[in-house]
Scaffold this motif. Structure first.
Motif, mmCIF file in Angstrom:
data_model
loop_
_atom_site.group_PDB
_atom_site.id
_atom_site.type_symbol
_atom_site.label_atom_id
_atom_site.label_comp_id
_atom_site.label_asym_id
_atom_site.label_seq_id
_atom_site.Cartn_x
_atom_site.Cartn_y
_atom_site.Cartn_z
ATOM 1 N N LEU A 118 23.096 20.300 32.099
ATOM 2 C CA LEU A 118 22.351 21.515 31.784
ATOM 3 C C LEU A 118 20.992 21.153 31.202
ATOM 4 C CD1 LEU A 118 25.164 23.462 29.887
ATOM 5 C CD2 LEU A 118 24.481 23.756 32.282
ATOM 6 N N THR A 119 19.949 21.863 31.615
ATOM 7 C CA THR A 119 18.670 21.736 30.932
ATOM 8 C C THR A 119 18.462 22.994 30.114
ATOM 9 O OG1 THR A 119 17.396 22.619 32.784
ATOM 10 C CG2 THR A 119 17.689 20.231 32.699
ATOM 11 N N ILE A 120 18.012 22.783 28.888
ATOM 12 C CA ILE A 120 17.891 23.873 27.929
ATOM 13 C C ILE A 120 16.534 23.764 27.248
ATOM 14 C CG2 ILE A 120 18.899 24.893 25.853
ATOM 15 C CD1 ILE A 120 21.514 23.321 26.798
ATOM 16 N N LEU A 121 15.760 24.840 27.297
ATOM 17 C CA LEU A 121 14.433 24.822 26.710
ATOM 18 C C LEU A 121 14.376 25.433 25.318
ATOM 19 C CD1 LEU A 121 12.259 25.833 29.798
ATOM 20 C CD2 LEU A 121 12.688 23.544 28.891
ATOM 21 N N HIS A 122 15.191 26.438 25.057
ATOM 22 C CA HIS A 122 15.046 27.202 23.811
ATOM 23 C C HIS A 122 16.332 27.208 22.992
ATOM 24 C CE1 HIS A 122 11.223 28.552 25.356
ATOM 25 N NE2 HIS A 122 11.833 28.884 26.488
ATOM 26 N N ALA A 123 16.176 27.132 21.685
ATOM 27 C CA ALA A 123 17.324 27.127 20.777
ATOM 28 C C ALA A 123 18.132 28.419 20.882
ATOM 29 C CB ALA A 123 16.859 26.909 19.336
ATOM 30 N N GLU A 124 17.511 29.506 21.298
ATOM 31 C CA GLU A 124 18.223 30.789 21.419
ATOM 32 C C GLU A 124 19.313 30.745 22.487
ATOM 33 O OE1 GLU A 124 14.639 30.799 21.975
ATOM 34 O OE2 GLU A 124 14.405 30.898 19.812
ATOM 35 N N THR A 125 19.314 29.709 23.291
ATOM 36 C CA THR A 125 20.295 29.576 24.368
ATOM 37 C C THR A 125 21.620 29.008 23.861
ATOM 38 O OG1 THR A 125 18.405 29.111 25.790
ATOM 39 C CG2 THR A 125 20.542 28.721 26.735
ATOM 40 N N GLU A 126 21.677 28.575 22.619
ATOM 41 C CA GLU A 126 22.873 27.933 22.067
ATOM 42 C C GLU A 126 24.148 28.742 22.276
ATOM 43 O OE1 GLU A 126 26.070 26.854 19.688
ATOM 44 O OE2 GLU A 126 24.889 28.619 19.170
ATOM 45 N N PRO A 127 24.158 30.081 22.096
ATOM 46 C CA PRO A 127 25.404 30.827 22.354
ATOM 47 C C PRO A 127 25.885 30.703 23.801
ATOM 48 C CG PRO A 127 23.875 32.174 21.095
ATOM 49 C CD PRO A 127 23.119 30.946 21.524
ATOM 50 N N ILE A 128 24.958 30.616 24.751
ATOM 51 C CA ILE A 128 25.352 30.470 26.155
ATOM 52 C C ILE A 128 25.954 29.085 26.380
ATOM 53 C CG2 ILE A 128 24.545 30.483 28.555
ATOM 54 C CD1 ILE A 128 22.270 32.355 27.602
ATOM 55 N N VAL A 129 25.323 28.063 25.792
ATOM 56 C CA VAL A 129 25.855 26.698 25.902
ATOM 57 C C VAL A 129 27.269 26.657 25.335
ATOM 58 C CG1 VAL A 129 25.573 24.294 25.201
ATOM 59 C CG2 VAL A 129 23.568 25.656 25.786
ATOM 60 N N SER A 130 27.467 27.257 24.167
ATOM 61 C CA SER A 130 28.802 27.280 23.549
ATOM 62 C C SER A 130 29.814 27.971 24.446
ATOM 63 C CB SER A 130 28.741 27.981 22.190
ATOM 64 O OG SER A 130 27.995 27.222 21.287
ATOM 65 N N ALA A 131 29.424 29.096 25.032
ATOM 66 C CA ALA A 131 30.343 29.825 25.917
ATOM 67 C C ALA A 131 30.715 28.973 27.127
ATOM 68 C CB ALA A 131 29.708 31.139 26.371
ATOM 69 N N ALA A 144 23.643 17.841 28.165
ATOM 70 C CA ALA A 144 22.601 18.851 27.996
ATOM 71 C C ALA A 144 21.363 18.185 27.429
ATOM 72 C CB ALA A 144 23.098 19.954 27.069
ATOM 73 N N GLU A 145 20.210 18.562 27.955
ATOM 74 C CA GLU A 145 18.956 17.951 27.540
ATOM 75 C C GLU A 145 17.844 18.967 27.644
ATOM 76 O OE1 GLU A 145 16.690 15.812 25.755
ATOM 77 O OE2 GLU A 145 18.384 14.564 26.306
ATOM 78 N N GLY A 146 16.818 18.733 26.869
ATOM 79 C CA GLY A 146 15.632 19.580 26.904
ATOM 80 C C GLY A 146 14.900 19.492 25.585
ATOM 81 N N PRO A 147 13.738 20.114 25.500
ATOM 82 C CA PRO A 147 12.930 20.042 24.287
ATOM 83 C C PRO A 147 13.640 20.554 23.041
ATOM 84 C CG PRO A 147 11.703 21.054 26.076
ATOM 85 C CD PRO A 147 13.106 20.854 26.564
ATOM 86 N N GLY A 150 14.771 17.850 20.900
ATOM 87 C CA GLY A 150 13.762 16.908 20.421
ATOM 88 C C GLY A 150 13.096 16.226 21.594
ATOM 89 N N ILE A 151 11.838 15.954 21.437
ATOM 90 C CA ILE A 151 11.071 15.314 22.505
ATOM 91 C C ILE A 151 10.952 13.832 22.196
ATOM 92 C CG2 ILE A 151 8.845 15.227 23.692
ATOM 93 C CD1 ILE A 151 8.555 18.210 22.951
ATOM 94 N N PRO A 152 11.479 12.962 23.054
ATOM 95 C CA PRO A 152 11.393 11.537 22.790
ATOM 96 C C PRO A 152 9.961 11.037 22.924
ATOM 97 C CG PRO A 152 12.273 11.919 24.973
ATOM 98 C CD PRO A 152 12.121 13.264 24.300
ATOM 99 N N THR A 153 9.665 10.003 22.196
ATOM 100 C CA THR A 153 8.367 9.368 22.317
ATOM 101 C C THR A 153 8.394 8.468 23.533
ATOM 102 O OG1 THR A 153 8.113 9.384 19.935
ATOM 103 C CG2 THR A 153 6.686 7.895 21.159
ATOM 104 N N LEU A 154 7.444 8.656 24.406
ATOM 105 C CA LEU A 154 7.382 7.838 25.621
ATOM 106 C C LEU A 154 6.244 6.857 25.482
ATOM 107 C CD1 LEU A 154 7.859 10.529 28.388
ATOM 108 C CD2 LEU A 154 9.570 9.019 27.416
#
Length: 159
Positions: A118-131, A144-147, A150-154
């Protein structure tokens, strides 16, 4: 990777060594731009496919990876993840962009994957991820990954 590679002469072990070498290079020097990564992954996939069915493990020995975004309408991350998975022989199924928990779970119930990416951009999506996670059968690994994580240093290789 050399464009003059002789894929027909390459063994599965040599291909795996090439993949490990590429991954190590990216760990040390950081990922190049998205388009270059996609080109390098296409070349790896071409080499892997050129090995022929006799040189590769049977496709059913590879995991099945389902991919979906929850709150991303572009899917750039999915493009790279799917290209990387296919480059090494992983079977992929793209469930789509902006997927609901119900859509993802329905697909996972019909034919459970080994891995759900799963790619996830926003913290508000957490309930959907949990479901989604709570609705999966046991044995499905969720990546699951996305900003939002946290954004890794490249680091980029010097020019």
């Amino acid at each position: 990777m050399s464009p003059h590679s002789q894929p027909s002469a390459m063994s599965w072990e040599a291909f795996k060594a090439l993949v490990r070498e590429r991954a190590q290079h990216w760990r040390v020097f950081g990922l190049p731009g998205r388009w270059q990564v996609l080109q390098e992954l296409k070349e790896l996939q071409r080499l892997q496919e050129a090995l022929g069915a006799d040189a590769r493990p049977a496709s059913d020995r590879f995991p099945i990876l389902y991919l979906a975004t929850l709150d991303d309408g572009w899917g750039h991350g999915l493009d790279v993840i799917e290209a990387a998975a296919r480059a090494v022989g992983v079977r992929t199924v793209r469930l789509g962009l902006l997927c609901s928990a119900e859509h993802i779970l329905d697909a996972c119930r019909r034919r459970p994957p080994d891995v759900l990416g799963l790619t996830i951009l926003h913290a508000e999506t957490e309930p959907i991820v949990s479901a989604v996670v709570q609705g999966l059968t046991s044995g499905v690994t969720v990546l699951a990954e996305g900003p939002v994580f946290g954004i890794p240093t490249l680091r980029h290789a010097p020019a």
